[in-house]
Design an enzyme around this catalytic site. Structure first.
Site, PDB file in Angstrom:
ATOM      1  CD  GLU A 141       8.673 -15.920  55.523  1.00  0.00           C
ATOM      2  OE1 GLU A 141       9.611 -16.590  55.958  1.00  0.00           O
ATOM      3  OE2 GLU A 141       8.101 -15.036  56.195  1.00  0.00           O
TER       4      GLU A 141
ATOM      5  CG  ASP B  52       5.448 -11.402  58.375  1.00  0.00           C
ATOM      6  OD1 ASP B  52       6.416 -11.091  59.085  1.00  0.00           O
ATOM      7  OD2 ASP B  52       4.867 -12.502  58.459  1.00  0.00           O
TER       8      ASP B  52
ATOM      9  CG  HIS C 298       8.100 -12.665  68.958  1.00  0.00           C
ATOM     10  ND1 HIS C 298       7.603 -11.828  67.995  1.00  0.00           N
ATOM     11  CD2 HIS C 298       8.462 -13.789  68.320  1.00  0.00           C
ATOM     12  CE1 HIS C 298       7.670 -12.429  66.823  1.00  0.00           C
ATOM     13  NE2 HIS C 298       8.177 -13.625  66.985  1.00  0.00           N
TER      14      HIS C 298
ATOM     15  CG  HIS D 127      11.379 -11.114  71.354  1.00  0.00           C
ATOM     16  ND1 HIS D 127      11.283  -9.748  71.291  1.00  0.00           N
ATOM     17  CD2 HIS D 127      11.557 -11.536  70.075  1.00  0.00           C
ATOM     18  CE1 HIS D 127      11.386  -9.366  70.024  1.00  0.00           C
ATOM     19  NE2 HIS D 127      11.555 -10.435  69.264  1.00  0.00           N
TER      20      HIS D 127
ATOM     21  NE  ARG E 123       4.491  -5.157  67.370  1.00  0.00           N
ATOM     22  CZ  ARG E 123       4.969  -3.957  67.654  1.00  0.00           C
ATOM     23  NH1 ARG E 123       4.173  -3.021  68.068  1.00  0.00           N
ATOM     24  NH2 ARG E 123       6.257  -3.690  67.503  1.00  0.00           N
TER      25      ARG E 123
ATOM     26  CD  GLU F  43       3.643  -9.707  62.824  1.00  0.00           C
ATOM     27  OE1 GLU F  43       2.435  -9.741  63.175  1.00  0.00           O
ATOM     28  OE2 GLU F  43       4.567  -9.508  63.618  1.00  0.00           O
TER      29      GLU F  43
END
Ligand code: UD1
Ligand code: UDP
Length: 372
Positions: free
Chosen positions: A117, A95, A207, A239, A209, A131
């Protein structure tokens, strides 16, 4: 059949690796590998661990690019490769912006897409961001859907995807994890030293967003845990995303930093997998780690408001705790103070497959050859 595989981030590399290794050995398949370069540093080590050399390196990443800039640059460069290679099928995974642009550009070139996935959903368009929407868009753009579990298959059925095009195959991350953790391994000296302190290890990653404005709560909880428990060490591979680095700097890298928190660069996959096995507990907002840690019998506190890995929550190896400092503290204290609570969560339960996902996907691809 010519299959073009497109990837760019660390998790796409890890999850595609077992599939690529198998496809490369399959005579009937001509396999072209394209790395968009979304994660150059942290992906390169994964590729070398699995002896994978991409045919194309698109190097699209520049500092401080917006998602709009990355998207348009990717579509342009990916389109040039599709034009040149003219593959029969494109495979994308997960994604990310690489996944979305890989699938969208395939649609523009009228090339069928297989999505690995497929079918993960939180049903909240802003969490994870971006995502959740990329997943839904990639579903619309794909002809073949390789879902990890029955639950993800059901999500696809509810969106009207024909059952004949959905294949439940587990998640190839388990293939990669079982491969890597079965290899003999010696930790690098900095990690070995921490392990030799014989304290309980809490492994942390962040990590997402949508969490950028909420990282403070997570980081303050970590600080408080070090005060409350003198028998823990926190290992936190940070990250490379500059937003994450900035907030780690602000909230954790203070003058009076506790020597039992180790803020380190991202670990290579082999080291990280073995370290998960050595950990008492994982605190993370990662997607892939929610699949891996339960397979290793390690409880996970998920510091997000929603998760698409519902199977692990239902099995109680994952606990969704959100990003509020007090809630994270309460959940972690419970596991640190009550070994019975910890062992209730630390049950071997792996809803994401038995390590044969890549084999199943390649067998299916061979059978699809007649259709495509
Ligand atoms: C990306 C994916 C996310 C996935 C995550 C896995 C998108 C929009 N996000 O998030 O879905 O869960 O990867 O880790 O596709 N950077 C480096 N070197 C690296 C990697 C990143 O310097 O090896 C820095 C760069 O400054 C880059 C920034 O991190 O601009 C953000 O990278 P990006 O790929 O846009 O987002 P991630 O947070 O890594
Ligand atoms: N990982 C790693 N080194 C680290 C942190 C994570 O190799 O320092 C691996 C982890 O085992 C998992 C993958 O990276 O397979 C998850 O990547 P990430 O959390 O960045 O992305 P997500 O899965 O959330 O998309």
């Amino acid at each position: 059949m010519k299959v073009l595989i497109i990837f760019g981030t660390r998790p796409e590399g890890i999850k595609f690796a077992p599939i690529i290794q198998r496809l490369m050995k399959t005579k009937e398949m001509d396999c072209i590998l394209v790395n968009t370069g979304q994660h150059r540093e942290i992906l390169d080590q994964v590729l070398s661990l699995f002896s994978i050399t991409p045919h194309y390196q698109l190097n699209i990443m520049k500092p401080n690019q917006t998602l709009e800039e990355i998207t348009s640059e990717m579509i342009k460069k990916i389109g040039e490769v599709y034009e040149k290679e003219n593959p029969d099928l494109i495979l994308v995974l997960g994604d990310t912006v690489t996944t979305f642009t890989g699938a969208y550009t395939a649609f523009l070139h009228r090339i069928p897409v297989g999505h690995i996935e497929a079918g993960l959903r939180t049903f909240n368009m802003y969490s994870p961001f971006p995502e959740e929407i990329y997943r839904k868009l990639v579903t619309s753009l794909s002809s073949y859907h390789f879902a990890p579990t029955k639950k993800s298959k059901n999500n696809l059925l509810e969106e009207g995807i024909p059952e004949s095009n959905i294949f439940v195959v587990g998640n190839p991350v388990i293939d990669a994890l079982l491969d890597v953790t079965s290899r003999p391994y010696t930790f690098p000296s900095n990690i070995q030293k921490i392990i030799e302190n014989n304290r309980r290890i809490i492994l942390v990653t962040t990590h997402r967003r949508e969490n950028f404005l909420k990282l403070e709560g997570i980081y303050l909880a970590l600080k408080q845990l070090l005060v409350d428990f003198d028998d823990i060490e926190i290992i936190f591979p940070v990250h490379p995303n500059p937003n994450v680095r900035k907030q780690v700097q602000e909230h954790l890298l203070t003058d009076n930093i506790n020597p039992r928190i180790h803020l380190i660069d991202p670990l290579d996959y082999e080291c990280f997998s073995h370290l998960m096995k050595h950990s008492y507990l994982v605190i993370t907002d990662s997607g892939g780690i929610q699949e891996e840690a339960p397979a290793l019998n390690i409880p996970v506190l998920v510091v997000r408001e929603s998760t698409e890995r519902i199977e692990g929550v239902e099995a109680r190896t994952l606990q969704l705790v959100g990003t509020d400092k007090e809630k994270i503290l309460a959940a972690t204290r419970k596991l640190l103070k009550n070994p019975s609570e910890h062992s209730k969560m630390a049950r071997i339960l792996n809803p994401y497959g038995d390590g044969t996902s890549a084999k199943q996907i390649v067998t299916l691809l061979k059978s699809l050859e007649k259709k495509i």
